[in-house]
Scaffold this active site. Structure first.
Site, PDB file in Angstrom:
ATOM      1  N   CYS A 103      12.389  23.811  55.727  1.00  0.00           N
ATOM      2  CA  CYS A 103      11.857  22.493  55.369  1.00  0.00           C
ATOM      3  C   CYS A 103      10.867  22.585  54.226  1.00  0.00           C
ATOM      4  O   CYS A 103       9.967  23.408  54.245  1.00  0.00           O
ATOM      5  CB  CYS A 103      11.073  21.900  56.538  1.00  0.00           C
ATOM      6  SG  CYS A 103      12.065  21.094  57.735  1.00  0.00           S
ATOM      7  N   CYS A 117       4.667  14.048  48.268  1.00  0.00           N
ATOM      8  CA  CYS A 117       3.948  14.837  49.277  1.00  0.00           C
ATOM      9  C   CYS A 117       3.451  16.137  48.643  1.00  0.00           C
ATOM     10  O   CYS A 117       4.239  16.880  48.040  1.00  0.00           O
ATOM     11  CB  CYS A 117       4.854  15.148  50.458  1.00  0.00           C
ATOM     12  SG  CYS A 117       5.545  13.673  51.222  1.00  0.00           S
ATOM     13  N   GLU A 142      20.610  20.681  47.331  1.00  0.00           N
ATOM     14  CA  GLU A 142      20.833  21.732  48.312  1.00  0.00           C
ATOM     15  C   GLU A 142      21.105  21.150  49.683  1.00  0.00           C
ATOM     16  O   GLU A 142      20.588  20.091  50.033  1.00  0.00           O
ATOM     17  CB  GLU A 142      19.602  22.649  48.368  1.00  0.00           C
ATOM     18  CG  GLU A 142      19.457  23.418  47.069  1.00  0.00           C
ATOM     19  CD  GLU A 142      18.177  24.229  46.950  1.00  0.00           C
ATOM     20  OE1 GLU A 142      18.192  25.196  46.178  1.00  0.00           O
ATOM     21  OE2 GLU A 142      17.183  23.904  47.601  1.00  0.00           O
ATOM     22  N   LEU A 172       4.871  12.276  59.934  1.00  0.00           N
ATOM     23  CA  LEU A 172       3.557  11.643  60.084  1.00  0.00           C
ATOM     24  C   LEU A 172       2.452  12.515  59.463  1.00  0.00           C
ATOM     25  O   LEU A 172       1.729  12.084  58.590  1.00  0.00           O
ATOM     26  CB  LEU A 172       3.302  11.375  61.576  1.00  0.00           C
ATOM     27  CG  LEU A 172       2.118  10.481  61.910  1.00  0.00           C
ATOM     28  CD1 LEU A 172       2.266   9.101  61.301  1.00  0.00           C
ATOM     29  CD2 LEU A 172       1.954  10.373  63.431  1.00  0.00           C
ATOM     30  N   CYS A 227      21.702  20.097  57.407  1.00  0.00           N
ATOM     31  CA  CYS A 227      20.548  19.414  56.831  1.00  0.00           C
ATOM     32  C   CYS A 227      20.968  18.996  55.419  1.00  0.00           C
ATOM     33  O   CYS A 227      21.236  19.848  54.575  1.00  0.00           O
ATOM     34  CB  CYS A 227      19.366  20.376  56.809  1.00  0.00           C
ATOM     35  SG  CYS A 227      17.929  19.711  55.974  1.00  0.00           S
ATOM     36  N   CYS A 268       5.145  19.666  49.613  1.00  0.00           N
ATOM     37  CA  CYS A 268       6.608  19.808  49.613  1.00  0.00           C
ATOM     38  C   CYS A 268       7.126  20.237  48.238  1.00  0.00           C
ATOM     39  O   CYS A 268       6.771  19.635  47.218  1.00  0.00           O
ATOM     40  CB  CYS A 268       7.244  18.481  50.018  1.00  0.00           C
ATOM     41  SG  CYS A 268       9.039  18.548  50.035  1.00  0.00           S
ATOM     42  N   CYS A 310      12.955  13.874  44.457  1.00  0.00           N
ATOM     43  CA  CYS A 310      12.460  12.959  45.484  1.00  0.00           C
ATOM     44  C   CYS A 310      11.605  11.867  44.851  1.00  0.00           C
ATOM     45  O   CYS A 310      10.912  12.094  43.867  1.00  0.00           O
ATOM     46  CB  CYS A 310      11.632  13.709  46.524  1.00  0.00           C
ATOM     47  SG  CYS A 310      11.195  12.682  47.956  1.00  0.00           S
TER      48      CYS A 310
HETATM   49  N1  SAH Z   1      11.676  12.592  52.812  1.00  0.00           N
HETATM   50  C1  SAH Z   1      12.027  12.779  54.181  1.00  0.00           C
HETATM   51  C2  SAH Z   1      13.038  13.891  54.426  1.00  0.00           C
HETATM   52  C3  SAH Z   1      12.870  15.204  53.693  1.00  0.00           C
HETATM   53  S1  SAH Z   1      11.562  16.283  54.146  1.00  0.00           S
HETATM   54  C4  SAH Z   1      10.786  12.982  55.020  1.00  0.00           C
HETATM   55  O1  SAH Z   1       9.722  13.101  54.448  1.00  0.00           O
HETATM   56  O2  SAH Z   1      10.875  12.962  56.240  1.00  0.00           O
HETATM   57  C5  SAH Z   1      11.990  16.926  55.714  1.00  0.00           C
HETATM   58  C6  SAH Z   1      10.793  17.395  56.528  1.00  0.00           C
HETATM   59  O3  SAH Z   1      10.213  18.593  55.971  1.00  0.00           O
HETATM   60  C7  SAH Z   1       9.654  16.387  56.569  1.00  0.00           C
HETATM   61  O4  SAH Z   1       9.130  16.255  57.862  1.00  0.00           O
HETATM   62  C8  SAH Z   1       8.624  17.010  55.645  1.00  0.00           C
HETATM   63  O5  SAH Z   1       7.345  16.534  55.894  1.00  0.00           O
HETATM   64  C9  SAH Z   1       8.801  18.472  55.954  1.00  0.00           C
HETATM   65  N2  SAH Z   1       8.241  19.379  54.961  1.00  0.00           N
HETATM   66  C10 SAH Z   1       8.043  19.150  53.643  1.00  0.00           C
HETATM   67  N3  SAH Z   1       7.485  20.231  53.062  1.00  0.00           N
HETATM   68  C11 SAH Z   1       7.346  21.164  54.018  1.00  0.00           C
HETATM   69  C12 SAH Z   1       6.864  22.512  54.025  1.00  0.00           C
HETATM   70  N4  SAH Z   1       6.431  23.102  52.931  1.00  0.00           N
HETATM   71  N5  SAH Z   1       6.872  23.179  55.210  1.00  0.00           N
HETATM   72  C13 SAH Z   1       7.352  22.606  56.324  1.00  0.00           C
HETATM   73  N6  SAH Z   1       7.847  21.346  56.376  1.00  0.00           N
HETATM   74  C14 SAH Z   1       7.833  20.636  55.231  1.00  0.00           C
END
Ligand code: SAH
Length: 346
Positions: A339, A118, A94, A221, A107, A121, A114
């Site tokens: 995100c 996390c 996507e 972070l 984006c 996510c 992935c």
């Molecule tokens: N893997 C990379 C890029 C993809 S995630 C990274 O981790 O930076 C893009 C952003 O979305 C990251 O900052 C991630 O922590 C955030 N993110 C992931 N799940 C989320 C959620 N459920 N709500 C808000 N932000 C989220």
């Protein structure tokens, strides 16, 4: 039957030039084909009108032009557009177009699924199926640029690698795609308008600095306390905060470019005073700014955004420490385009 032909877009300009020499043609034909493929974005050899019929037939026999297809497009009430993008092997990723008054941001995804885990996510649940090729990343940008012109009457201005995947776990292809996006033979966009977001892979952050990249770096972070970070981002056991700090110091010493820390505040996870203090301390190591992101729920409530009072405490503590901080409101939530919500739902 799986095609035996090679994907011509996997060839560099030099390789294309050599290919033409190897079949007894002039090398500049390679440059012409390269331009058709990249800056003009053609998907068929027949349309390459400055080549003879024989050459076009020869290319057809030896190569395919793999390209993405926007399979499904969803529009949010706030103007955000989400593309479900079908790849040549039918896998789907996507990408999202986010329009604001000042800019239009794409984006983009860097992997199918992935590599990382996390807990908060949605993409992490898909696991990594494969890395995207440079052309598949490039094509997402081209598609979003077209949609931006079509639906919002303006070209794309910015790109963030914050879609599906961990860009630094697909290092080579991500860098190659950015090379094409920024080169005059590609889209000619300024690298200053590109942000690569990583969960924090220290070795690769150092490599970025050594490779003298010109784009910006964001790091997800979410906690500056090792134990807490491991709970929500289990891979952090191997990529520890001291290592991350060292890599970021190295990045700054080489690039002199500020880091952006992305940070979500969750109830019961990182909403205590010690979490705030740890973040302020971490932010002192390298010049940076903090982007507090609104949490987009993905499940039955295991994670919940902290109260606005706690978020205000974070903001005040950071400002008191002279660290720039912004709060990012989510866009496209109604179509699961925000995100962490990218998980191939339609
Ligand atoms: N893997 C990379 C890029 C993809 S995630 C990274 O981790 O930076 C893009 C952003 O979305 C990251 O900052 C991630 O922590 C955030 N993110 C992931 N799940 C989320 C959620 N459920 N709500 C808000 N932000 C989220």
């Amino acid at each position: 039957m799986v095609s035996e032909k090679r994907d011509i877009r996997a060839l560099s300009k030099e390789e294309l030039r050599s290919f033409f020499e190897s079949i007894g043609e002039k090398a500049f034909r390679g440059t012409q084909v390269y331009e058709w493929l990249w800056s003009k974005g053609l998907h068929s050899f027949e349309e390459m009108t400055n080549l003879s019929k024989e050459i076009r037939a020869h290319l057809n026999e030896n190569f395919v032009i793999n390209h993405i297809k926007v399979d499904h497009l969803q529009k949010s009430a706030d103007g955000t557009i989400k593309n479900a993008v079908k790849l040549h092997d039918d896998l789907v990723v996507e990408s999202v177009l986010i329009p604001t008054k000042k800019r239009t941001t794409a984006c983009v995804s860097s992997q199918v699924g992935c590599s990382l885990d996390c807990k908060f996510c949605a993409t992490a649940r898909l696991k990594r199926m494969r890395n995207l090729n440079p052309d598949e990343i490039y094509d997402q940008v081209v598609a979003i640029d077209r949609e931006s012109r079509l639906y919002h009457d303006k070209p794309l201005t910015n790109i963030v690698f914050m879609g599906m995947g961990e860009p630094l776990m697909n290092y080579k292809n991500v860098l190659e795609s950015i090379e094409k996006i920024t080169s005059d033979e590609g889209l000619g966009m300024s690298p200053k308008r590109i942000v690569v977001s990583t969960s924090g892979v220290p070795k690769m952050i150092k490599k970025l600095a050594d490779d003298e990249v010109k784009f910006h770096l964001a790091v997800s972070l979410h906690s500056a306390i090792q134990e807490t970070r491991e709970q929500i981002m289990p891979f952090a056991k191997n990529f520890t905060l001291p290592d991350l700090r060292e890599a970021l110091e190295y990045w700054y010493s080489k690039t002199k470019r500020k880091i952006t820390y992305e940070y979500i505040v969750w109830k019961g996870i990182n909403d205590k005073w010690e979490d705030i203090e740890a973040l302020v301390t971490f932010c002192k190591y390298v010049p940076c700014k903090v982007n507090i992101i609104e949490y987009n729920p993905i499940d039955d409530g295991e994670f919940q955004q902290a109260s606005s009072t706690v978020i205000q405490d974070y903001i005040e503590a950071l400002e008191h420490g002279r660290i720039p901080v912004t709060v990012r409101r989510s866009r496209g939530k109604d179509i699961d385009a925000a995100c962490g919500q990218l998980a191939n739902k339609q």
